[in-house]
Motif scaffolding. Structure first.
Motif, mmCIF file in Angstrom:
data_model
loop_
_atom_site.group_PDB
_atom_site.id
_atom_site.type_symbol
_atom_site.label_atom_id
_atom_site.label_comp_id
_atom_site.label_asym_id
_atom_site.label_seq_id
_atom_site.Cartn_x
_atom_site.Cartn_y
_atom_site.Cartn_z
ATOM 1 N N LEU A 24 4.038 1.500 -0.999
ATOM 2 C CA LEU A 24 4.768 1.593 -2.268
ATOM 3 C C LEU A 24 3.882 2.102 -3.397
ATOM 4 N N LEU A 25 2.593 1.811 -3.332
ATOM 5 C CA LEU A 25 1.668 2.261 -4.365
ATOM 6 C C LEU A 25 1.143 3.669 -4.121
ATOM 7 N N ASP A 26 1.338 4.176 -2.908
ATOM 8 C CA ASP A 26 0.904 5.526 -2.548
ATOM 9 C C ASP A 26 2.049 6.493 -2.866
ATOM 10 N N LYS A 27 1.913 7.242 -3.948
ATOM 11 C CA LYS A 27 3.004 8.100 -4.414
ATOM 12 C C LYS A 27 3.419 9.123 -3.364
ATOM 13 N N GLU A 28 2.458 9.721 -2.684
ATOM 14 C CA GLU A 28 2.784 10.736 -1.686
ATOM 15 C C GLU A 28 3.521 10.120 -0.493
ATOM 16 N N PHE A 75 5.300 7.401 -0.511
ATOM 17 C CA PHE A 75 6.614 6.980 -0.981
ATOM 18 C C PHE A 75 7.557 8.179 -1.081
ATOM 19 N N ARG A 76 7.049 9.325 -1.570
ATOM 20 C CA ARG A 76 7.869 10.543 -1.658
ATOM 21 C C ARG A 76 8.294 11.003 -0.259
ATOM 22 N N CYS A 77 7.381 10.911 0.699
ATOM 23 C CA CYS A 77 7.684 11.317 2.068
ATOM 24 C C CYS A 77 8.799 10.445 2.654
ATOM 25 N N ASP A 82 11.014 8.757 0.948
ATOM 26 C CA ASP A 82 12.225 9.053 0.181
ATOM 27 C C ASP A 82 12.892 10.332 0.686
ATOM 28 N N GLU A 126 0.833 -1.206 0.000
ATOM 29 C CA GLU A 126 0.000 0.000 0.000
ATOM 30 C C GLU A 126 0.867 1.255 0.000
#
Length: 64
Positions: free
Chosen positions: A37-41, A43-45, A47, A35
């Motif tokens: 990994l599929l949530d772009k926001e 994942f960006r946070c 990263d 979930e």
């Protein structure tokens, strides 16, 4: 059976069934990781947080 499924070729249908089988077999932790990994926001946070950690810009635990 839906029209969409009827129109799929056999290979697509088999791949979807395989994917469904794999997803059903995931543990709770694996599902939650997927979930994120599929949530772009999210994942960006994560990263950005890792980049800050590498630069030493993290927040000290005793400040929380």
């Amino acid at each position: 059976m839906s029209t969409a499924i009827k129109e799929m070729d056999r290979v697509e249908l088999i791949n979807l069934q395989r994917l469904a089988h794999i997803l059903k077999g995931l543990s709770v932790a694996e599902s939650e990781t997927l979930e994120i990994l599929l949530d772009k926001e999210a994942f960006r946070c994560i990263d950005r947080s890792l980049e800050e950690l590498e630069k030493g810009e993290g927040i000290e635990m005793d400040m929380i």
